[in-house]
Scaffold this active site. Structure first.
Site, mmCIF file in Angstrom:
data_model
loop_
_atom_site.group_PDB
_atom_site.id
_atom_site.type_symbol
_atom_site.label_atom_id
_atom_site.label_comp_id
_atom_site.label_asym_id
_atom_site.label_seq_id
_atom_site.Cartn_x
_atom_site.Cartn_y
_atom_site.Cartn_z
ATOM 1 N N ASP A 354 0.821 -1.200 0.000
ATOM 2 C CA ASP A 354 0.000 0.000 0.000
ATOM 3 C C ASP A 354 0.865 1.265 0.000
ATOM 4 O O ASP A 354 1.937 1.292 0.600
ATOM 5 C CB ASP A 354 -0.899 0.001 1.238
ATOM 6 C CG ASP A 354 -1.812 1.196 1.255
ATOM 7 O OD1 ASP A 354 -2.649 1.284 0.337
ATOM 8 O OD2 ASP A 354 -1.687 2.054 2.144
ATOM 9 N N GLU A 409 1.174 -0.311 -5.134
ATOM 10 C CA GLU A 409 0.219 0.777 -5.338
ATOM 11 C C GLU A 409 1.014 2.063 -5.463
ATOM 12 O O GLU A 409 1.368 2.677 -4.462
ATOM 13 C CB GLU A 409 -0.763 0.869 -4.159
ATOM 14 C CG GLU A 409 -1.886 1.842 -4.452
ATOM 15 C CD GLU A 409 -2.493 2.506 -3.221
ATOM 16 O OE1 GLU A 409 -3.669 2.858 -3.263
ATOM 17 O OE2 GLU A 409 -1.784 2.706 -2.221
#
Ligand SMILES: *[C@@H]1O[C@H](CO)[C@@H](O)[C@H](O)[C@H]1NC(C)=O
Ligand SMILES: *[C@@H]1O[C@H](CO)[C@@H](O)[C@H](O)[C@H]1NC(C)=O
Ligand SMILES: *[C@@H]1O[C@H](CO)[C@@H](O)[C@H](O)[C@H]1NC(C)=O
Ligand SMILES: *[C@@H]1O[C@H](CO)[C@@H](O)[C@H](O)[C@H]1NC(C)=O
Ligand SMILES: *[C@@H]1O[C@H](CO)[C@@H](O)[C@H](O)[C@H]1NC(C)=O
Ligand SMILES: *[C@@H]1O[C@H](CO)[C@@H](O)[C@H](O)[C@H]1NC(C)=O
Ligand SMILES: CC(=O)N[C@H]1CO[C@H](CO)[C@@H](O)[C@@H]1O
Length: 695
Positions: A354, A409
């Site tokens: 993330d 990401e």
């Protein structure tokens, strides 16, 4: 991640549109030719990585040992049931263990100070030879600070933390079950075409409460299997005290969230997924940590610089969270061991990292837009320590687990992110195409159907770094969050409450919505990347949005759930969307377009609103025109022969109008068209064309 709206991804410059393949020679050539400094930067990165790796190998035997530190830190039970506890708390004056086992006596069990800020405690077995601390005993560390304060802390290596209903903070609960979980099923082979179902356990039921690992295993895994997804990406697994953070404010990195059940329940979930041939990825948050002190990592040893950067550099100004100091040896140990933990203990098959953008740059992407100029990716604003950490993580994961999948990401478009480390890349397998969902939302929000700029849409879907694999999606959890809403809701909005019955004729709104929902997803799936992702529920057109219980909504669970009940009602049109999503995946499974290189677009007709392209021996034809149907539409193909319809969004079972005759055969003619040697006319045999849609 929940705050990507501040990032703007623009299209990349011309360089990327040329069909060049990234390899060492090109890199060298490009960088030396265009900017010698950039070449040096890349070289520098690799050198820093190699140095760091060599240090780990030298100082701690081998990286294998170093990255298994969860076997020496926290609480370890030896074969004689003696317990060894070890912690890293460089700022502490003294450390003690307290809990049920010593009636919460604060200072009766002191740790001994060791080198490099480490502390150790040995607890011999009881007279009956059982361990001094029993399974499920509540514990706390007591840290005496340099200023004489006593702080109650949870071990950073805690495997299980629990909270009673009325408590404010979590408790460290000793996890040492008498019968450890035994995995039954091996990991499935790594899929060549990755079709990811992004899921959150807690919201995975229609009920207005938190669903459990067991609920998910029983109720949702079979749906994922039936839909033809071969991978599930689990969000919000690492313990996060604040439910509404969607799992992005992690408090306990080694603990599976107890909100959904026990560690064994999660192991059972992963094991069951493996038995179905489903790969399981974990949403991994190593970019920042919750700023909680009592049940988080913040101020663990009473200083602001344990685990994190001291001073303002350790604060994420937008998220109010703490930022890791990736140059610290012990932080690298902690994070790399954390990856090993989830691989070894829970049998995950890989990670979606993330907020990689926030890690890569000192500015964390805040107030920055990326145009693709190489100066944005190299230079002093890049956090080389974080970058080297990611290289190490990828190196170790891929070396130890050749099947492991890592997904980044990253919104910035860092070049080389998904190239091998040896080539000077960061070593990820895939990146997420974050510009694609933003494009669809923008189109649906701002553009009338007749004004859709197909060229721009196709460019957004195809403009990605060659030689670096992408996972693409029309919408993920980000788009579902409160403030935004699902694509289905953008399309059909309030009529979804009243007009989704398949027993009555479609209203114009529902008709448009159902058709576009399918087309948007198939176009994204087939043109946009090397992997595809869907967020739980969107496969059947989930209405509304997601909002977790919090003060601002009176702690309501009304939007913190997925209404699978809608797709279970026979006469509702959600079924039709579900059927299309399922058959889209099954068709991909059969023909493997995701694994087949990028598509070649032969027709991109703005006036007709038609897109035609080939990929993996398949021909894709899309008509986005709000009114026109076409008879005898010429399309170009590379390969001569007979073509048949394999997937047709206009079939009645998918909520279409049934205007094509499914078993029509089309024969190519050697008539050159749009750059191809062959072509044929697409001619629906049913000529009841729906011309009045716009009237
Ligand atoms: C989870 O499953 C249990 C047992 O069947 C059931 O009672 C409970 O309502 C389910 N929870 C949710 C949130 O669906
Ligand atoms: C990060 O850790 C390194 C190594 O321990 C240390 O020298 C440095 O001061 C730390 N940086 C900050 C900002 O705390
Ligand atoms: C970091 O944030 C915390 C609270 O969010 C604040 O108390 C602290 O002063 C901040 N530190 C710096 C150096 O900005
Ligand atoms: C890229 O950025 C550099 C440094 O800011 C600037 O000198 C250069 O003109 C930019 N190049 C392009 C093509 O914008
Ligand atoms: C759509 O729903 C409204 C409200 O229930 C209803 O009055 C209307 O007849 C419905 N339209 C169709 C075509 O079913
Ligand atoms: C929450 O509940 C209070 C009292 O019942 C009510 O006044 C308020 O409008 C509610 N707020 C929301 C966001 O529902
Ligand atoms: C993961 C999964 O369910 N894959 C299925 C996709 O569809 C093909 C064709 O029906 C099946 O053989 C796969 O098992």
């Amino acid at each position: 991640c929940f705050s990507t709206t501040n990032f703007v991804e623009k299209s990349h410059p011309d360089l990327l549109n040329e069909a060049w393949v990234w390899n060492v020679f090109d890199l060298y050539f490009l960088f030396v030719y265009f900017c010698p400094a950039l070449y040096l930067c890349r070289d520098f990165r690799y050198k820093r990585f190699a140095e760091r790796l060599a240090q780990l190998e030298e100082a701690e035997g081998a990286f294998d040992y170093f990255t298994l530190s969860y076997r020496s830190f926290g609480i370890q039970r030896r074969s004689d049931n003696g317990l060894v506890l070890r912690e890293w708390a460089p700022g502490a004056e003294a450390v003690f263990l307290t809990g049920d086992f010593n009636s919460w006596e604060k200072q009766s069990h002191p740790f001994t100070q060791k080198e490099y800020g480490k502390w150790e405690l040995y607890l011999s077995p009881k007279v009956d030879k059982s361990p001094a601390i029993k399974h499920l005993t509540k514990l706390k560390l007591v840290v005496l600070t340099k200023t004489g304060e006593y702080l109650f802390r949870i071990s950073p290596w805690a495997k299980y933390v629990t909270k009673t209903l009325d408590a404010i903070t979590y408790d460290w609960t000793h996890w040492d079950p008498p019968q450890p979980y035994q995995f039954q099923h091996p990991r499935p082979p790594r899929p060549s075409s990755l079709r990811i179902y992004e899921a959150h356990v807690g919201i995975s039921s229609p009920e207005e409460k938190i669903a459990s690992y067991r609920n998910f295993t029983r109720d949702v895994l079979p749906r994922i299997k039936d839909l033809g997804y071969n991978c599930v990406q689990l969000m919000a697994i690492m313990e996060h005290a604040y439910y509404a953070s969607f799992g992005y404010q992690v408090t306990n990195f080694f603990a599976a969230s107890s909100r959904f059940g026990t560690p064994d329940d999660l192991k059972h979930l992963v094991d069951t997924a493996h038995s179905m041939g489903i790969t399981v990825l974990l949403d991994m948050v190593h970019s920042h940590a919750s700023s909680n002190t009592e049940d988080g990592l913040n101020y663990f040893d009473g200083t602001d610089s344990c685990f994190f950067h001291g001073g303002s550099r350790g604060n994420h100004s937008l998220w109010g969270s703490r930022l890791f100091n990736y140059s610290s040896w012990e932080v690298v140990r902690f994070l790399l061991s954390n990856l090993r933990w989830w691989m070894e203990e829970y049998h995950f098959d890989g990670f979606r990292f993330d907020a990689v953008t926030s890690m890569l740059y000192h500015h964390h992407g805040i107030g920055t837009s990326f145009s693709g100029n190489y100066s944005e990716y190299f230079g002093i604003h890049v956090d080389e320590d974080a970058l080297v950490y990611l290289m190490l993580a990828n190196h170790i994961l891929h070396k130890l687990y050749p099947q492991c999948i890592t997904v980044a990401e990253d919104v910035s478009g860092m070049p080389g992110l998904c190239r091998s480390i040896e080539e000077g890349g960061l070593g990820f397998d895939y990146r997420l195409t974050m510009a694609v969902p933003d494009k669809w939302i923008q189109v649906l929000k701002e553009v009338r159907d007749e004004d859709w700029d197909l060229k721009n849409i196709v460019q957004t879907l195809t403009n990605r770094r060659r030689g670096e694999a992408s996972i693409t999606y029309a919408e993920s959890h980000d788009q579902a969050l409160v403030g935004d809403k699902s694509l289905a809701f953008w399309l059909m909005d309030k009529e979804m409450y009243t007009n989704m019955s398949a027993l009555t004729a479609m209203t114009p709104v529902i008709d448009r919505g159902i058709q576009l929902h399918k087309l948007i997803r198939l176009l994204t799936h087939s043109l946009g990347g090397e992997g595809y992702l869907n967020f739980m529920g969107n496969e059947f057109g989930h209405p509304e949005w997601l909002d977790f219980p919090r003060k601002g909504n009176n702690e309501s669970y009304h939007y913190a759930r997925r209404q699978f009940n809608l797709v279970d009602i026979e006469h509702l049109r959600y079924r039709q969307l579900y059927a299309f999503d399922r058959d889209m995946n099954l068709t991909e499974d059969k023909y493997g377009w995701l694994a087949a290189g990028q598509a070649a677009v032969t027709t991109l007709n703005q006036a007709d609103k038609v897109i035609v392209f080939e990929r993996s021996n398949l021909l894709f034809i899309f008509n986005f025109h709000p009114c026109n149907s076409y008879i005898d539409y010429r399309v170009a193909v590379e390969h001569a022969g007979k073509y048949k319809i394999k997937l047709n969004s206009d079939e009645l079972q998918y909520g279409g109008h049934g205007r094509l005759v499914q078993d029509t055969e089309f024969f190519t003619e050697p008539m050159p068209f749009n750059g191809r040697a062959q072509s044929f006319l697409v001619m629906p045999t049913h000529v009841s064309l729906n011309k009045q849609m716009c009237s």
